[in-house]
Design a protein around this motif. Structure first.
Motif, PDB file in Angstrom:
ATOM      1  N   SER A 246      54.477  48.892  39.376  1.00 27.15           N
ATOM      2  CA  SER A 246      53.709  48.087  38.430  1.00 27.15           C
ATOM      3  C   SER A 246      54.573  47.633  37.268  1.00 27.15           C
ATOM      4  CB  SER A 246      52.514  48.900  37.908  1.00 27.15           C
ATOM      5  OG  SER A 246      51.687  49.310  38.975  1.00 27.15           O
ATOM      6  N   HIS A 247      55.449  48.519  36.818  1.00 24.39           N
ATOM      7  CA  HIS A 247      56.332  48.157  35.700  1.00 24.39           C
ATOM      8  C   HIS A 247      57.333  47.083  36.112  1.00 24.39           C
ATOM      9  CE1 HIS A 247      59.603  48.633  32.735  1.00 24.39           C
ATOM     10  NE2 HIS A 247      58.605  48.939  31.905  1.00 24.39           N
ATOM     11  N   GLU A 248      57.869  47.202  37.315  1.00 28.13           N
ATOM     12  CA  GLU A 248      58.841  46.214  37.777  1.00 28.13           C
ATOM     13  C   GLU A 248      58.199  44.852  38.015  1.00 28.13           C
ATOM     14  OE1 GLU A 248      62.079  46.420  37.974  1.00 28.13           O
ATOM     15  OE2 GLU A 248      61.988  48.461  37.154  1.00 28.13           O
ATOM     16  N   LEU A 249      56.917  44.814  38.370  1.00 23.12           N
ATOM     17  CA  LEU A 249      56.242  43.532  38.596  1.00 23.12           C
ATOM     18  C   LEU A 249      56.051  42.747  37.301  1.00 23.12           C
ATOM     19  CD1 LEU A 249      53.487  44.446  41.220  1.00 23.12           C
ATOM     20  CD2 LEU A 249      55.498  43.020  41.587  1.00 23.12           C
ATOM     21  N   ARG A 250      56.060  43.438  36.194  1.00 21.17           N
ATOM     22  CA  ARG A 250      55.825  42.751  34.926  1.00 21.17           C
ATOM     23  C   ARG A 250      56.968  41.815  34.555  1.00 21.17           C
ATOM     24  NH1 ARG A 250      52.783  46.123  30.182  1.00 21.17           N
ATOM     25  NH2 ARG A 250      50.680  45.566  30.874  1.00 21.17           N
ATOM     26  N   SER A 251      58.194  42.159  34.944  1.00 19.02           N
ATOM     27  CA  SER A 251      59.341  41.313  34.567  1.00 19.02           C
ATOM     28  C   SER A 251      59.254  39.927  35.204  1.00 19.02           C
ATOM     29  CB  SER A 251      60.642  42.018  34.944  1.00 19.02           C
ATOM     30  OG  SER A 251      60.776  43.214  34.207  1.00 19.02           O
ATOM     31  N   ARG A 282      45.532  36.774  34.963  1.00 16.25           N
ATOM     32  CA  ARG A 282      44.726  37.749  35.685  1.00 16.25           C
ATOM     33  C   ARG A 282      45.616  38.803  36.347  1.00 16.25           C
ATOM     34  NH1 ARG A 282      41.691  34.480  38.287  1.00 16.25           N
ATOM     35  NH2 ARG A 282      39.876  34.702  36.934  1.00 16.25           N
ATOM     36  N   LEU A 283      46.747  38.335  36.933  1.00 19.05           N
ATOM     37  CA  LEU A 283      47.678  39.265  37.551  1.00 19.05           C
ATOM     38  C   LEU A 283      48.269  40.222  36.531  1.00 19.05           C
ATOM     39  CD1 LEU A 283      49.138  40.131  40.128  1.00 19.05           C
ATOM     40  CD2 LEU A 283      50.868  38.381  39.667  1.00 19.05           C
ATOM     41  N   GLU A 284      48.587  39.711  35.343  1.00 22.32           N
ATOM     42  CA  GLU A 284      49.133  40.575  34.292  1.00 22.32           C
ATOM     43  C   GLU A 284      48.110  41.628  33.870  1.00 22.32           C
ATOM     44  OE1 GLU A 284      51.491  40.201  30.035  1.00 22.32           O
ATOM     45  OE2 GLU A 284      50.299  38.508  30.785  1.00 22.32           O
ATOM     46  N   LYS A 285      46.837  41.223  33.789  1.00 13.27           N
ATOM     47  CA  LYS A 285      45.790  42.182  33.428  1.00 13.27           C
ATOM     48  C   LYS A 285      45.625  43.232  34.515  1.00 13.27           C
ATOM     49  CE  LYS A 285      40.987  42.400  31.907  1.00 13.27           C
ATOM     50  NZ  LYS A 285      39.751  41.621  31.635  1.00 13.27           N
ATOM     51  N   MET A 286      45.717  42.791  35.772  1.00 14.53           N
ATOM     52  CA  MET A 286      45.589  43.728  36.885  1.00 14.53           C
ATOM     53  C   MET A 286      46.725  44.743  36.875  1.00 14.53           C
ATOM     54  SD  MET A 286      45.329  42.773  40.907  1.00 14.53           S
ATOM     55  CE  MET A 286      44.097  41.516  40.527  1.00 14.53           C
ATOM     56  N   ASP A 412      31.730  38.301  39.003  1.00 13.60           N
ATOM     57  CA  ASP A 412      32.708  37.695  39.906  1.00 13.60           C
ATOM     58  C   ASP A 412      33.986  37.391  39.152  1.00 13.60           C
ATOM     59  OD1 ASP A 412      32.021  35.621  38.355  1.00 13.60           O
ATOM     60  OD2 ASP A 412      31.112  34.378  39.933  1.00 13.60           O
ATOM     61  N   ARG A 413      34.839  36.565  39.772  1.00 15.84           N
ATOM     62  CA  ARG A 413      36.149  36.281  39.189  1.00 15.84           C
ATOM     63  C   ARG A 413      36.045  35.563  37.844  1.00 15.84           C
ATOM     64  NH1 ARG A 413      40.359  37.028  42.760  1.00 15.84           N
ATOM     65  NH2 ARG A 413      39.753  37.406  44.900  1.00 15.84           N
ATOM     66  N   SER A 414      34.986  34.780  37.686  1.00 12.93           N
ATOM     67  CA  SER A 414      34.859  34.056  36.425  1.00 12.93           C
ATOM     68  C   SER A 414      34.651  34.973  35.238  1.00 12.93           C
ATOM     69  CB  SER A 414      33.697  33.061  36.517  1.00 12.93           C
ATOM     70  OG  SER A 414      32.480  33.749  36.728  1.00 12.93           O
ATOM     71  N   SER A 415      34.234  36.210  35.509  1.00  8.80           N
ATOM     72  CA  SER A 415      34.035  37.147  34.407  1.00  8.80           C
ATOM     73  C   SER A 415      35.336  37.753  33.919  1.00  8.80           C
ATOM     74  CB  SER A 415      33.077  38.268  34.852  1.00  8.80           C
ATOM     75  OG  SER A 415      33.680  39.054  35.860  1.00  8.80           O
ATOM     76  N   GLY A 416      36.389  37.552  34.657  1.00  7.43           N
ATOM     77  CA  GLY A 416      37.684  38.070  34.237  1.00  7.43           C
ATOM     78  C   GLY A 416      37.978  39.465  34.721  1.00  7.43           C
ATOM     79  N   GLY A 417      37.083  40.080  35.489  1.00  8.03           N
ATOM     80  CA  GLY A 417      37.316  41.442  35.980  1.00  8.03           C
ATOM     81  C   GLY A 417      38.318  41.469  37.111  1.00  8.03           C
ATOM     82  N   THR A 418      38.991  42.595  37.247  1.00  7.03           N
ATOM     83  CA  THR A 418      39.983  42.771  38.316  1.00  7.03           C
ATOM     84  C   THR A 418      39.461  43.638  39.450  1.00  7.03           C
ATOM     85  OG1 THR A 418      40.926  44.702  37.211  1.00  7.03           O
ATOM     86  CG2 THR A 418      41.859  42.543  36.652  1.00  7.03           C
ATOM     87  N   GLY A 419      38.318  44.283  39.265  1.00  9.45           N
ATOM     88  CA  GLY A 419      37.793  45.149  40.314  1.00  9.45           C
ATOM     89  C   GLY A 419      38.431  46.519  40.350  1.00  9.45           C
ATOM     90  N   LEU A 420      39.112  46.906  39.271  1.00  8.03           N
ATOM     91  CA  LEU A 420      39.761  48.220  39.245  1.00  8.03           C
ATOM     92  C   LEU A 420      39.035  49.234  38.369  1.00  8.03           C
ATOM     93  CD1 LEU A 420      43.566  47.354  39.080  1.00  8.03           C
ATOM     94  CD2 LEU A 420      42.381  48.566  40.898  1.00  8.03           C
ATOM     95  N   GLY A 421      38.152  48.755  37.489  1.00 11.17           N
ATOM     96  CA  GLY A 421      37.500  49.672  36.551  1.00 11.17           C
ATOM     97  C   GLY A 421      36.712  50.757  37.235  1.00 11.17           C
ATOM     98  N   LEU A 422      35.799  50.374  38.140  1.00  7.25           N
ATOM     99  CA  LEU A 422      34.995  51.383  38.834  1.00  7.25           C
ATOM    100  C   LEU A 422      35.829  52.173  39.831  1.00  7.25           C
ATOM    101  CD1 LEU A 422      31.620  49.506  39.411  1.00  7.25           C
ATOM    102  CD2 LEU A 422      32.155  51.275  37.736  1.00  7.25           C
ATOM    103  N   ALA A 423      36.895  51.565  40.379  1.00  4.73           N
ATOM    104  CA  ALA A 423      37.789  52.311  41.272  1.00  4.73           C
ATOM    105  C   ALA A 423      38.495  53.421  40.505  1.00  4.73           C
ATOM    106  CB  ALA A 423      38.797  51.377  41.911  1.00  4.73           C
ATOM    107  N   ILE A 424      38.903  53.110  39.271  1.00  7.92           N
ATOM    108  CA  ILE A 424      39.528  54.135  38.419  1.00  7.92           C
ATOM    109  C   ILE A 424      38.526  55.245  38.115  1.00  7.92           C
ATOM    110  CG2 ILE A 424      40.494  54.567  36.132  1.00  7.92           C
ATOM    111  CD1 ILE A 424      41.707  51.774  36.222  1.00  7.92           C
ATOM    112  N   THR A 425      37.299  54.838  37.820  1.00  4.54           N
ATOM    113  CA  THR A 425      36.259  55.836  37.525  1.00  4.54           C
ATOM    114  C   THR A 425      35.998  56.728  38.731  1.00  4.54           C
ATOM    115  OG1 THR A 425      35.199  54.370  35.933  1.00  4.54           O
ATOM    116  CG2 THR A 425      33.849  56.124  36.880  1.00  4.54           C
ATOM    117  N   GLU A 426      35.843  56.124  39.915  1.00  2.00           N
ATOM    118  CA  GLU A 426      35.575  56.901  41.129  1.00  2.00           C
ATOM    119  C   GLU A 426      36.699  57.878  41.415  1.00  2.00           C
ATOM    120  OE1 GLU A 426      35.535  58.046  45.276  1.00  2.00           O
ATOM    121  OE2 GLU A 426      37.035  56.764  44.307  1.00  2.00           O
ATOM    122  N   SER A 427      37.959  57.440  41.223  1.00  2.00           N
ATOM    123  CA  SER A 427      39.106  58.324  41.458  1.00  2.00           C
ATOM    124  C   SER A 427      39.101  59.495  40.478  1.00  2.00           C
ATOM    125  CB  SER A 427      40.400  57.526  41.323  1.00  2.00           C
ATOM    126  OG  SER A 427      41.525  58.372  41.428  1.00  2.00           O
TER     127      SER A 427
END
Length: 456
Positions: A246-251, A282-286, A412-427
């Motif tokens: 994830s860190h390397e993708l930021r560059s 969106r990719l940067e936020k993800m 949906d995508r227009s809301s700006g969500g990445t779909g990771l919030g609830l995945a993080i919570t579930e984990s």
């Protein structure tokens, strides 16, 4: 008696077996010497009294007149209460006096017929002793003594005569040995069970105490600790890899956004460049959320502590309520109590915060958070978060916890969500041996229910 320590479980079992066998053998060897119904030597004080009586009778009959039977008969009728009786026989075993059928005397004569080695034996309540030599005119007769045995039988004889009591005593003798053996087995087994329960709850901690006790459990404990160490290394390696990627993708992403900004400056705004910039943002936020997830999960299982629900979530709930008010919405929550929870504080706070902020974001104007202890077993804390938004279609309730999943309605995508919030919570909830599920809310929107085990 303090039992020696044995390194092997099998050696402990054999030790108990041989010790029990030794007790049984010693009992069988000592039994004939302690049982008055068996033939024994006469105690020294009694032996001297009986021999003195035989000499006294020899002297008295030598001074009297009459037949031998008549002389001896006067010594056999002295005890009126029949507590003491003398018997006289020839060397061949023929009864001289008193005559009559005496089964105990006849049986005893066959086993004890030498005055050089007098014996005694109990017949019912009649103790026979003898023989003792009585001299008469250069001939010899044998004297036997019978006396009433008033002492109760020894305790172990009473036990042996009654099978139920024998079984009871055997159980009483063997129970301490069996309890010691059970204790020796269950202590390391219980340690291993407790260590397994800690691992099941996400606490990957090696326990040096597992490597003690019998050899079999010591080996199992060492293997268990090695497994925990290997799991720690594997989890840490995977999370560090995710963080590095994830860190390397930021560059390159940063360079892409800079190139997009330069192109917009030279060519002006266009739909294509706006789309590239939107997707890059969106990719940067993800990637940022992935970095946050990796930072929380790297060695999260090692940073566990005991906390209470009030200390854990109160500040976060107050901040969320303030944020809801700024958006013109109302958020309420039931009072927190000092429910004990063991886990990673950052993960637990982030997990509930993701759910509440989703409810604030997608709810119309009402958000309700409820905390209560499970009434069935009292070992679980249940948290429900409800909103009055559009909710999620029933067919997608289970999919919203998948990474990068977004529903096809307002969320949906227009809301700006990445779909990771609830995945993080579930984990995070799963790492703490809890459960999370989604359902329709009574308010009309979405309800998220979290169950976490309370610390004992």
């Amino acid at each position: 008696m303090r039992l020696p320590r044995f390194s092997s479980l099998y050696s402990r079992i054999f030790a108990v077996f041989w010790l029990t066998l030794l007790i049984v053998v010693l009992t069988l060897l000592l039994l004939p010497n302690l049982d008055p119904r068996a033939q024994h030597t006469i105690p020294e004080p009694q032996l001297k009294r009986f021999e003195a009586s035989a000499q006294s009778i020899s002297q008295q009959i030598s001074r009297s007149y009459g037949s031998l039977e008549k002389k001896l008969k006067r010594f056999t009728n002295k005890d009126r209460h029949k507590r003491f009786q003398l018997y006289f026989t020839t060397l061949e075993g023929d009864i001289i006096t008193p005559r009559g059928h005496n089964k105990a005397l006849r049986n005893f004569i066959t086993m004890a017929d030498s005055p050089d080695d007098p014996k005694q034996k109990l017949y019912g309540r009649w103790m026979m002793a003898g023989p003792f030599a009585v001299e008469h005119e250069n001939t010899q007769v044998l004297m036997y003594v019978g006396r009433l045995w008033r002492e109760p039988p020894p305790f172990f004889i009473q036990i042996l005569d009654k099978p139920f009591q024998l079984l009871l005593v055997t159980m009483l003798v063997s129970t301490p040995l069996l309890l010691w053996l059970a204790w020796a087995i269950t202590i390391p087994a219980r340690r291993l069970q407790q260590a397994s329960e800690r691992v099941a709850k996400g606490q990957f901690e090696a326990d040096p105490k597992l490597e003690s006790g019998p050899r079999e459990f010591k080996q199992a404990g060492a293997s268990f600790n090695q497994m925990v160490g290997a799991i720690n290394q594997m989890i840490g390696g995977q999370q560090r890899l995710l963080s590095d990627i994830s860190h390397e993708l930021r560059s390159p992403l940063t360079r892409l956004r800079m190139a997009t900004a330069l192109a917009q400056r030279k060519q002006g705004d266009s739909k294509e460049l706006d789309r590239i910039d939107t997707e890059a943002e969106r990719l940067e936020k993800m990637i940022g959320e992935l970095l946050e997830l990796s930072r929380m999960q790297v060695n999260s299982h090692e940073h566990r502590e005991l906390a209470d629900a009030n200390t854990l979530w109160y500040d976060m709930l107050e901040d969320a309520r303030f944020e809801a008010e700024q958006r013109g919405k109302s958020m309420s929550y039931t009072p927190l109590q000092d429910w004990p929870i063991r886990g990673n504080p950052n993960l637990l706070i982030s997990a509930l915060e993701n759910v509440i902020r989703n409810a604030i974001k997608y709810g119309d104007d009402t958000i309700a958070v409820q905390f209560h202890q499970d009434q069935e077993d009292g070992e679980w804390l249940e948290i429900s978060v409800e909103d009055n938004g559009e909710g999620v279609p029933d067919g997608e309730l289970e999919d919203i916890f998948r990474p990068f999943y977004r529903v096809s309605t307002a969320r949906d995508r227009s809301s700006g969500g990445t779909g990771l919030g609830l995945a993080i919570t579930e984990s995070a909830i799963r790492q703490h041996s809890g459960t999370i599920k989604a359902s329709r809310s009574s308010l009309g929107g979405l309800q998220i229910t979290i169950r976490l085990p309370l610390a004992r």
